[in-house]
Scaffold this active site. Sequence first.
Site, PDB file in Angstrom:
ATOM      1  N   GLY A   1       3.948  -3.955  -3.345  1.00  0.00           N
ATOM      2  CA  GLY A   1       4.693  -4.060  -4.740  1.00  0.00           C
ATOM      3  C   GLY A   1       5.142  -2.705  -5.955  1.00  0.00           C
ATOM      4  N   ARG A   2       3.543  -1.942  -5.253  1.00  0.00           N
ATOM      5  CA  ARG A   2       3.696  -0.313  -6.473  1.00  0.00           C
ATOM      6  C   ARG A   2       5.003   0.220  -6.188  1.00  0.00           C
ATOM      7  NH1 ARG A   2      -1.665   2.437  -7.371  1.00  0.00           N
ATOM      8  NH2 ARG A   2      -2.065   1.189  -5.734  1.00  0.00           N
TER       9      ARG A   2
ATOM     10  N   CYS B   1     -12.827   1.461 -28.394  1.00  0.00           N
ATOM     11  CA  CYS B   1     -14.332   1.615 -28.742  1.00  0.00           C
ATOM     12  C   CYS B   1     -14.427   2.193 -27.928  1.00  0.00           C
ATOM     13  CB  CYS B   1     -14.844   0.847 -29.473  1.00  0.00           C
ATOM     14  SG  CYS B   1     -15.443  -0.943 -28.586  1.00  0.00           S
ATOM     15  N   GLU B   2     -14.079   2.217 -26.078  1.00  0.00           N
ATOM     16  CA  GLU B   2     -14.701   2.483 -25.334  1.00  0.00           C
ATOM     17  C   GLU B   2     -14.007   3.717 -24.449  1.00  0.00           C
ATOM     18  OE1 GLU B   2     -16.701   0.683 -22.923  1.00  0.00           O
ATOM     19  OE2 GLU B   2     -16.322  -1.314 -24.199  1.00  0.00           O
TER      20      GLU B   2
ATOM     21  N   GLY C   1       0.801  -1.205   0.079  1.00  0.00           N
ATOM     22  CA  GLY C   1      -0.425   0.160  -0.141  1.00  0.00           C
ATOM     23  C   GLY C   1       0.768   0.941   0.189  1.00  0.00           C
TER      24      GLY C   1
HETATM   25  C1  LIG Z   1      -2.473  -8.798  -0.199  1.00  0.00           C
HETATM   26  C2  LIG Z   1      -1.605  -7.751  -0.998  1.00  0.00           C
HETATM   27  N1  LIG Z   1      -0.630  -7.903  -0.804  1.00  0.00           N
HETATM   28  C3  LIG Z   1       0.171  -6.485  -0.920  1.00  0.00           C
HETATM   29  C4  LIG Z   1      -0.174  -6.125  -2.126  1.00  0.00           C
HETATM   30  C5  LIG Z   1       0.811  -5.330  -3.113  1.00  0.00           C
HETATM   31  O1  LIG Z   1       0.056  -3.581  -2.779  1.00  0.00           O
HETATM   32  P1  LIG Z   1       0.823  -2.331  -3.078  1.00  0.00           P
HETATM   33  O2  LIG Z   1       0.985  -2.420  -4.713  1.00  0.00           O
HETATM   34  O3  LIG Z   1       0.049  -1.299  -2.905  1.00  0.00           O
HETATM   35  O4  LIG Z   1       2.592  -1.866  -2.230  1.00  0.00           O
HETATM   36  C6  LIG Z   1      -1.469  -6.220  -2.755  1.00  0.00           C
HETATM   37  C7  LIG Z   1      -2.025  -5.025  -4.123  1.00  0.00           C
HETATM   38  O5  LIG Z   1      -3.569  -5.494  -4.778  1.00  0.00           O
HETATM   39  C8  LIG Z   1      -1.890  -7.574  -2.146  1.00  0.00           C
HETATM   40  O6  LIG Z   1      -3.382  -7.339  -2.687  1.00  0.00           O
END
Ligand SMILES: Cc1ncc(COP(=O)(O)O)c(C=O)c1O
Length: 280
Positions: A138-139, A204-205, A94
């Site tokens: 992740g992000r 097309c959306e 997050g």
């Molecule tokens: C359970 C869980 N952990 C980690 C992540 C990674 O999140 P982020 O990319 O916001 O760091 C996600 C992404 O949806 C997730 O669902």
Amino acid sequence: MLCFRYNPGPLREGNALIGKPEEAKYGFTREQLIEGYRKIAAMGVKRFGLHTMVASNELSPDYFVETAKMVFELAVEIHKKVGIRFDFINLGGGVGIAYRPDQTAVDLVFVGKKVKEAYEAILVPAGLAPVRVAMECGRVVTGPYGYLVTRVLHKKAIYKNYVGLDACMANLMRPGMYGSYHHISVPGKETGPKKVYDVTGSLCENNDKFAIDREIPDPETGDLLVIHDTGAHGHSMGFNYNAKLRSAEVLWQGEGKFQVIRRAETYADLFATLDYPGLK
Ligand SMILES: Cc1ncc(COP(=O)(O)O)c(C=O)c1O
């Protein structure tokens, strides 16, 4: 080892992307968690983890510190009520990124320092240390390092001004899916005149737009246009609607070195999983 995810419901606000925790499908309530750990301990589980994730693309460092305190206190409560200890506590992902030029990236060193303070204030006195504390980001790991490089195919002026690209939601869904901002630049035209456009993909959306009413350097047909921060939820979130093919991915290795790390999709790829007798 078994790990449950905590959903704090109305105790935390969540944010626009992940939604309010009490309306989110994830995890268990506090009472369900305590009951759950009690049940699995009685069934013979010996090692436990505790997880939560309450925000997505959050830029406030304090939010993560609050999350850590919340889940550390919960670990102590579960320990007292159920008698188990945890191998790890996972604070989820997050961590947001500065998609807009005026935003500031999360200071992870500050977060780490404050989480350590919370660990020492809450977990150590309760006798729950040592315990591994993890995040699963992740992000923030890949997002800022990806760019969608696309070409201007058309310009059009009707009730609004449009720039039409060869990219579309197959390459990047976020703006169309949840109105996300991705910065756009036009290489070589950083200092030239600007103009307000809807920057559109080729589906097309009508929600296949990378930007709406955005002032960008005024591009010509044939110019490259670069969409920033597409390293997360870009290629992987894309789809093949309208028989659109996802593009190649190129890794920049520094000093003018590039490597194609994923080839572009072909129409053969679109049909590769189709199993229909008579289609040969
Ligand atoms: C359970 C869980 N952990 C980690 C992540 C990674 O999140 P982020 O990319 O916001 O760091 C996600 C992404 O949806 C997730 O669902």
